[in-house]
Design an enzyme around this catalytic site. Sequence first.
Site, PDB file in Angstrom:
ATOM      1  CE  LYS A   1      44.832 -27.517  43.208  1.00  0.00           C
ATOM      2  NZ  LYS A   1      44.903 -26.442  42.623  1.00  0.00           N
TER       3      LYS A   1
ATOM      4  CD  GLU B   1      39.961 -26.186  48.748  1.00  0.00           C
ATOM      5  OE1 GLU B   1      40.497 -26.403  49.092  1.00  0.00           O
ATOM      6  OE2 GLU B   1      38.372 -25.897  47.652  1.00  0.00           O
TER       7      GLU B   1
ATOM      8  CG  HIS C   1      36.145 -27.194  37.303  1.00  0.00           C
ATOM      9  ND1 HIS C   1      35.451 -25.949  38.708  1.00  0.00           N
ATOM     10  CD2 HIS C   1      35.852 -28.120  38.129  1.00  0.00           C
ATOM     11  CE1 HIS C   1      34.535 -26.893  39.007  1.00  0.00           C
ATOM     12  NE2 HIS C   1      35.146 -28.186  38.287  1.00  0.00           N
TER      13      HIS C   1
ATOM     14  NE  ARG D   1      51.032 -20.544  35.188  1.00  0.00           N
ATOM     15  CZ  ARG D   1      49.083 -20.545  35.119  1.00  0.00           C
ATOM     16  NH1 ARG D   1      48.855 -19.387  34.845  1.00  0.00           N
ATOM     17  NH2 ARG D   1      48.616 -20.889  36.478  1.00  0.00           N
TER      18      ARG D   1
HETATM   19  P1  ADP Z   1      43.086 -25.788  39.429  1.00  0.00           P
HETATM   20  O1  ADP Z   1      44.517 -25.886  40.281  1.00  0.00           O
HETATM   21  O2  ADP Z   1      42.590 -26.863  38.561  1.00  0.00           O
HETATM   22  O3  ADP Z   1      43.082 -24.727  38.554  1.00  0.00           O
HETATM   23  P2  ADP Z   1      41.664 -24.523  41.263  1.00  0.00           P
HETATM   24  O4  ADP Z   1      41.963 -24.853  42.891  1.00  0.00           O
HETATM   25  O5  ADP Z   1      42.155 -23.481  41.474  1.00  0.00           O
HETATM   26  O6  ADP Z   1      41.872 -25.862  41.212  1.00  0.00           O
HETATM   27  O7  ADP Z   1      40.136 -24.699  40.928  1.00  0.00           O
HETATM   28  C1  ADP Z   1      39.869 -24.523  39.822  1.00  0.00           C
HETATM   29  C2  ADP Z   1      38.179 -24.045  40.126  1.00  0.00           C
HETATM   30  O8  ADP Z   1      37.682 -24.791  40.710  1.00  0.00           O
HETATM   31  C3  ADP Z   1      38.071 -22.816  40.239  1.00  0.00           C
HETATM   32  O9  ADP Z   1      38.074 -21.583  39.906  1.00  0.00           O
HETATM   33  C4  ADP Z   1      36.507 -22.832  40.628  1.00  0.00           C
HETATM   34  O10 ADP Z   1      36.046 -22.372  39.895  1.00  0.00           O
HETATM   35  C5  ADP Z   1      35.927 -24.312  41.304  1.00  0.00           C
HETATM   36  N1  ADP Z   1      36.173 -24.051  43.007  1.00  0.00           N
HETATM   37  C6  ADP Z   1      37.354 -24.633  43.593  1.00  0.00           C
HETATM   38  N2  ADP Z   1      37.040 -24.931  44.669  1.00  0.00           N
HETATM   39  C7  ADP Z   1      36.390 -24.883  45.109  1.00  0.00           C
HETATM   40  C8  ADP Z   1      35.638 -24.704  46.431  1.00  0.00           C
HETATM   41  N3  ADP Z   1      36.310 -24.975  47.822  1.00  0.00           N
HETATM   42  N4  ADP Z   1      34.116 -24.123  46.042  1.00  0.00           N
HETATM   43  C9  ADP Z   1      33.441 -23.755  45.145  1.00  0.00           C
HETATM   44  N5  ADP Z   1      34.325 -23.665  43.734  1.00  0.00           N
HETATM   45  C10 ADP Z   1      35.147 -23.969  44.087  1.00  0.00           C
HETATM   46 MG    MG Z   2      42.977 -22.356  39.772  1.00  0.00          MG
END
Ligand code: ADP
Ligand code: MG
Length: 634
Positions: free
Chosen positions: A116, A200, A234, A296
């Site tokens: 990431k 973040e 999540h 993917r």
């Molecule tokens: P993963 O790789 O586990 O899918 P993500 O980075 O895609 O991780 O984040 C998963 C979820 O976490 C998102 O769909 C959202 O619901 C929440 N999320 C991620 N980043 C943020 C953020 N900066 N602020 C609020 N919620 C977040």
């Molecule tokens: Mg994700």
Amino acid sequence: MFDKILIANRGEIACRVIQTARAMGVRTVAVYSDADTNALHVVQADEAVRLGPAPVAESYLRGDLIVQAALETGAQAIHPGYGFLSENPDFVEAVEAAGLVFIGPSAKAIRAMGLKDAAKALMTKAGVPVVPGYHGDNQDAAFLAQQAGQIGYPVLIKAVAGGGGKGMRLVEAAPNFLENLASAQAEARTAFGNADVLIEKYITSPRHIEVQVFGDGTDAVHLFERDCSLQRRHQKVIEEAPAPGMTDEVRAAMGKAAVTAAKAIGYAGAGTIEFIVDGSNGLRTDGFWFMEMNTRLQVEHPVTEAITGVDLVAWQLRVAAGESLPAHQDDLAINGHAFEARLYAEDVPAGFLPATGVIDHLAFPGTARIDSGVGPGSEISPWYDPMIAKVTVHGPDRATALRSLSAALDATQVAGTVTNLGFLRLLSRDRGFVAGEVDTGLIAREEAALCAAPKPDARAVAVAAVVAAQFGSDPLAGFTLWGPLERDILLAYDGSDIAARLTVHGAGNVAVTVGDEDVSLLRHGDHWGTPAIRHGRHVTVFGAETVTFDIVDPLDRAGDAMGGDTVLAPMPGLVRDVAVQVGQSVVEGDRMVVLEAMKMEHVLRAPRDGVVGAVSVATGDQVTAGALMVALEE
Ligand code: ADP
Ligand code: MG
Ligand code: ADP
């Protein structure tokens, strides 16, 4: 086009790929583990190769065996599905080194998006908006805490190698930072073998909106957005396309950012750019930020297919076979609205615990697209994801499509395992969701109401009792010339017994007494007004809620209830014979009382060796359920 491809996956996604391949005249090779010998994807494919034992590390993650299977069966390409090896660049290289085609992006593109932090750095360079935060190498705890303070609380700590919501912690205020950092790092180290994190800004009222992209290595298009804000911890639960409240302007901005991201890495195949969106004040062109790219095909791709009419798997095969992009951006348009609900074998009241079981019965309405890898008789094993099916509906507008989703879930029947169906049904009717007011916290706020265990009403019990009594298909069953026939049925639900008394008034006409309620049931063809099935010693009623009752055999229950000292009447009946007298010695299993009930004779036997202390019935007596008939001396 390829003549034959191998699918390095299982379950619904393997079946999904087989379906399109078959339609394109491409032969398919399935791979399977010992737990999947009879799985649907194995049955559906033209050929199948065993990989190894059930654990994924010995089967579906054995890239070497998969490549070997492709070579031995003459497959020219490998479709990875999602999960397993789909985002593993080493596997892509192994496939290519063997002279085969990987149906997906290059190893280089996967690596560019794999972590990431690196992905965010790359996106910043390409001009794609990224959530403000610290994405650097310095992993010193004090330094990260200071960065968090600068970003401003609340902040999110994320494992750079993270996925599936693992290694992620929300920190509300500075005093909680170090503790959360340590637990995120520990989880990340265990799950991904990489403890690095990024920090973040936590977006409040967050919405998850992602854009489907498709590239051919040179050019890329987007196929609009999906809203995946309905999440639990999540994890996505229901997805839809397009996103509620989306404007043309924001869509164009997000689409452009997504295509820029895909082109920046020379992306080939289907991919998804996930954005976190500030939903507090409507959607804005400056209110979305790149979160990560999934390199993917995505689980929820059917909603995109439903609104665009594009078969994304067909596109994957065409581009992998060397064709350029099958459509220009201008050729693509949104038609109507679509929803997808993920039906899982999980115990919702127990905290969404994955469940296992054999599917005794499975039925879906014809109005929905069903992506499933199981059928009646399939086992939901503990080895893999307990998904039963994805239920996708399409309608001309959001309100119609959502009603259609509710109706499709209402008409879905699963017996043999607990499922999240009741939860999905309630969610599909949730007021905020119906109004399009979605954010990632919706489910958590309403969890108590959405997750309550079903409480069967008298009607559900009555239907279960009639089905348990098997007044099913024989029109004369239970019919008697000289008056109503009565019969008691004992059911159990959630640890408690429920007694029901059936009074048969005629063929297909039964009155059922449940507690102090009377329910009249009429048979219509092969059902009693509410669908229900008997499976083994269970009855599942598919009413407003799906409820599975155990059919209690009163004789078994009587054996348990005797406690070793007494013989109780397991049901109301007529004493036909008393075979013992006070003072008589008996050994366990000796015949003591013969009871006639339900037109059958039941022999009640000594629960243990002993001496008869009391006999309280005589031949010809009518007894009620639970009446003491014989007691042994202490
Ligand atoms: P993963 O790789 O586990 O899918 P993500 O980075 O895609 O991780 O984040 C998963 C979820 O976490 C998102 O769909 C959202 O619901 C929440 N999320 C991620 N980043 C943020 C953020 N900066 N602020 C609020 N919620 C977040
Ligand atoms: Mg994700
Ligand atoms: P038994 O010991 O009689 O086999 P179980 O309780 O183990 O009974 O269940 C047998 C079958 O019934 C299994 O396939 C199980 O998944 C299914 N089953 C049990 N409880 C439920 C329930 N609440 N809803 C749906 N199916 C159930």
